[in-house]
Structures are given as C-alpha cells and as structure tokens.
Scaffold this active site. Structure first.
Site, mmCIF file in Angstrom:
data_model
loop_
_atom_site.group_PDB
_atom_site.id
_atom_site.type_symbol
_atom_site.label_atom_id
_atom_site.label_comp_id
_atom_site.label_asym_id
_atom_site.label_seq_id
_atom_site.Cartn_x
_atom_site.Cartn_y
_atom_site.Cartn_z
ATOM 1 N N LYS A 175 -0.692 -6.214 -1.506
ATOM 2 C CA LYS A 175 -1.015 -6.215 -2.936
ATOM 3 C C LYS A 175 0.275 -6.248 -3.729
ATOM 4 C CE LYS A 175 -3.210 -3.546 -6.584
ATOM 5 N NZ LYS A 175 -4.115 -2.442 -6.919
ATOM 6 N N LYS A 217 -3.753 -9.939 -2.336
ATOM 7 C CA LYS A 217 -4.094 -9.877 -3.761
ATOM 8 C C LYS A 217 -2.843 -9.991 -4.617
ATOM 9 C CE LYS A 217 -5.817 -6.653 -7.121
ATOM 10 N NZ LYS A 217 -5.994 -5.263 -7.411
HETATM 11 C C1 PBG Z 1 -6.395 -0.388 -8.919
HETATM 12 C C2 PBG Z 1 -6.673 -1.840 -8.944
HETATM 13 C C3 PBG Z 1 -6.154 -2.838 -9.790
HETATM 14 C C4 PBG Z 1 -6.858 -4.003 -9.485
HETATM 15 C C5 PBG Z 1 -7.729 -3.704 -8.461
HETATM 16 N N1 PBG Z 1 -7.590 -2.365 -8.122
HETATM 17 C C6 PBG Z 1 -5.172 -2.765 -10.892
HETATM 18 C C7 PBG Z 1 -3.767 -2.507 -10.609
HETATM 19 O O1 PBG Z 1 -3.339 -2.359 -9.485
HETATM 20 O O2 PBG Z 1 -3.053 -2.402 -11.602
HETATM 21 C C8 PBG Z 1 -6.680 -5.341 -10.168
HETATM 22 C C9 PBG Z 1 -7.896 -6.217 -10.169
HETATM 23 C C10 PBG Z 1 -7.862 -7.350 -11.112
HETATM 24 O O3 PBG Z 1 -6.891 -7.602 -11.846
HETATM 25 O O4 PBG Z 1 -8.867 -8.072 -11.139
HETATM 26 N N2 PBG Z 1 -5.184 -0.022 -8.411
#
Ligand code: PBG
Length: 328
Positions: free
Chosen positions: A195, A248
């Site tokens: 991520k 992601k």
């Molecule tokens: C929580 C999380 C996030 C997303 C999914 N889980 C936000 C982040 O990490 O700031 C992003 C999902 C999206 O942008 O569609 N940590």
C-alpha cells in the site's frame, strides 16, 4: 507469414468475433464493493468528493448489500465512521462499534454475502493516523495489539474476512495469532501488502473522515517509486500468514500488480481507489470521456495486469450494466 496473408483485422471485424478472442474479462465474481457506514437511521448521504457513493446508516447499508448481492456482487468491504474518536481508536474495537453493528445487520439480511472489514485505526483516532502515537510518531508495536483486538471484534460480530490496511510491520502475524486464539482460525486475512502513500486517496478521506490532523502517512505507507520493496512486503505478509495479498492503488501501479502476480501463488487483489473513481466520474460528468467505457477499460487493465480481485467503487455500476446487457 506476413501481410497480405496475415491480416490481424480479420478477427476484429464484428463484435461477435471480438467477443470470441477477448483475452481478459471482468467478471462480477472478481468485484468487491467498498461501503461507508455512519451512525443514524435511514441515512444515505452522497459523498461530495465521490459522486454516486454514499455514507449509509446500518439499516441502509444492509439494504444496499442485499441489492448488491442480488445483482451478483459477492463481497463488500466496510469502512466505519464512528460516533466519537479518541487517541487510541476505542470505538473501533467496541462490540457496539459502527462496523460491528453493520456486520450483524448485513449477515442477518444477506447471509451469503462475503463481508470483509477494513482493519485500521485512522477512522477512529482523533489524530487521524493509522496507529497509536508516541509523540508525533506512530508506535508500530503498540498498534499491533489494537489491530488484533479490532480484528477479533469484527470476527465476533460475524465478519467473513479481515483486511488490515494500516501498514504496520508484523500486523498479519499479530492478527493471525489473535484470530486463532479466539477460534477464528477459519477467517482469512486479505492483507493490504503493498500500500503506497498515494495522493489518489484524497476523495476517500472525505468519505471516511479520516485525514491525518498533522503530517502525512509516508512514515508507514510505501514510497511510490519502489517496486522491489512491494515484492518484499508481499513476501513478508505471505510468510506471516496472509491468505490474499493486495496492491493499492491500482491504476498507477499496474506494473506492481503484474510483478506481484508473477511472484506470488496467492490470490491477488488490487484496490482501485477513490481518486481513480472520482477522476473518471468527474471527467464523464463534464462530457470529456464516456464514463462507462473508461470504467470498463480501467477495470480490464487491472485484470490484464494480473489482479484476481478488484476492490472498486464501480462494482454496482458494472453489475447494473451487465444486468441491462443481459450478461448476468
Ligand atoms: C485506511 C484506508 C485508506 C484507504 C483504504 N483504507 C486511506 C488511507 O490510507 O489514507 C483508501 C481507499 C481509497 O482511497 O479509496 N487506512
């Protein structure tokens, strides 16, 4: 053999021929719909930054889930917006928490739907960071315990799968151990393994009300230029017991998806995030692009790169279009 014997256009001539030789298909079986649950009743509030997406109360979420399942979507992933936030994200691990309530309501209404929960503290902490703070830094090891408690609490409410998105080191092992200790050894973990600290999450932070109050997430989420590091993260999460791994965002990271697919034997998920969704929706509403076609082209590219599962805000729309076309 070359032109004029070989003519690649022969198989492109009609829709039926193109359909027969199409290499990549987007099946509803692959799609996971993200949903945002808020306290209250009868609420269905459109999210300004994400046209066509809603913050829904528990009752509305359960209805939405019934609709999605009926349309052929097998799974949802839940994000909660709690009543109140504090330093350690207490509401996120409470049996009465918003996600826990939603899980129970959904499992009652649509037992067959796979209910996945996002496991992270950022929606529940007053500072908006994904873990417990020590000074201005997120304390990795202190956060693990809280994530493990949250996972157990989601499973106790009936979650079918947990998906940690916090990017703490060692969270998959910590969650696996806690689940096993609590008789949830059959619940799989889908790990947000690679991520990235991405600006594509912008619209989500309005949807989940989870923007950090100071600083950013770059000390725990990955640096966008790194590919080898993603493969290492995936390898570590596999070793810790992840059942499904995730990359992601998706669209700007198709090379990472491809590389992950080539190295891992696990099912691979890709999260097509809020910014990817909102860019398409906004460009389409301005008449710059054909939204439905760009949606399918994008999802197809993510599948072609090697993803097995795609988390996408377009899940419902794809299902509705397939239904209309008589495809599902
Ligand atoms: C929580 C999380 C996030 C997303 C999914 N889980 C936000 C982040 O990490 O700031 C992003 C999902 C999206 O942008 O569609 N940590």
């Amino acid at each position: 053999m070359q032109f004029p014997i070989v003519r690649k256009r022969r198989l492109r001539r009609t829709e039926t021929l193109r359909r027969m030789v199409r290499e990549t298909k987007v099946s509803l079986d692959d799609l996971i719909a993200p949903l945002f649950v808020v306290p209250g009743k009868g609420l269905r509030n459109e999210i300004g930054s994400m046209p066509g997406q809603f913050q829904m109360s528990v009752d509305e979420t359960a209805k939405e889930c019934a609709g999605l399942f009926e349309l052929g979507i097998p799974a949802v992933i839940l994000f909660g917006i709690p009543e109140s936030k504090d330093e350690t994200g207490t509401e996120g691990i409470a049996d009465s928490g918003i996600v826990q309530q939603a899980i129970r309501a959904i499992k009652k209404e649509v037992p067959g739907l796979c209910v996945i929960t996002d496991v992270c503290l950022c929606e529940y902490t007053s500072h908006g960071h994904c873990g417990i703070l020590r000074g201005k830094e997120v304390d990795n090891d202190a956060t693990l315990e809280q994530l493990a408690r949250m996972s157990v609490s989601h499973c106790a409410a009936g979650a079918d799968m947990v998906a940690p998105s916090d990017m703490m080191d060692g969270r998959v092992a910590a969650i696996r151990a806690a689940l096993d200790e609590n008789n949830f050894e059959q619940v799989p973990i889908m790990s947000y393994a690679a991520k990235y600290a991405s600006a594509f999450y912008g619209p989500f932070r309005e949807a989940a009300e989870s923007a950090p109050k100071f600083g950013d997430r770059r000390a725990y989420q990955m640096d966008p230029p790194n590919l080898l590091e993603a493969l290492h993260e995936i390898e570590l999460d596999e070793a810790e017991g992840a059942d499904i791994i995730m990359v992601k965002p998706a669209l700007a990271y198709l090379d990472v998806i491809r590389a992950a697919r080539e190295r891992s034997l696990l099912p691979l998920a890709a999260y097509s995030v809020s910014g990817e969704y909102s860019m398409i929706m906004n460009a389409a509403s301005q008449g710059l692009i054909d939204g439905d076609r760009v949606m399918m082209e994008t999802l197809t590219s993510i599948k072609r790169a090697g993803a097995d599962l795609v988390l996408t805000y377009f899940a419902r729309r794809v299902a509705e279009n397939y239904r209309q076309e008589g495809r599902a």
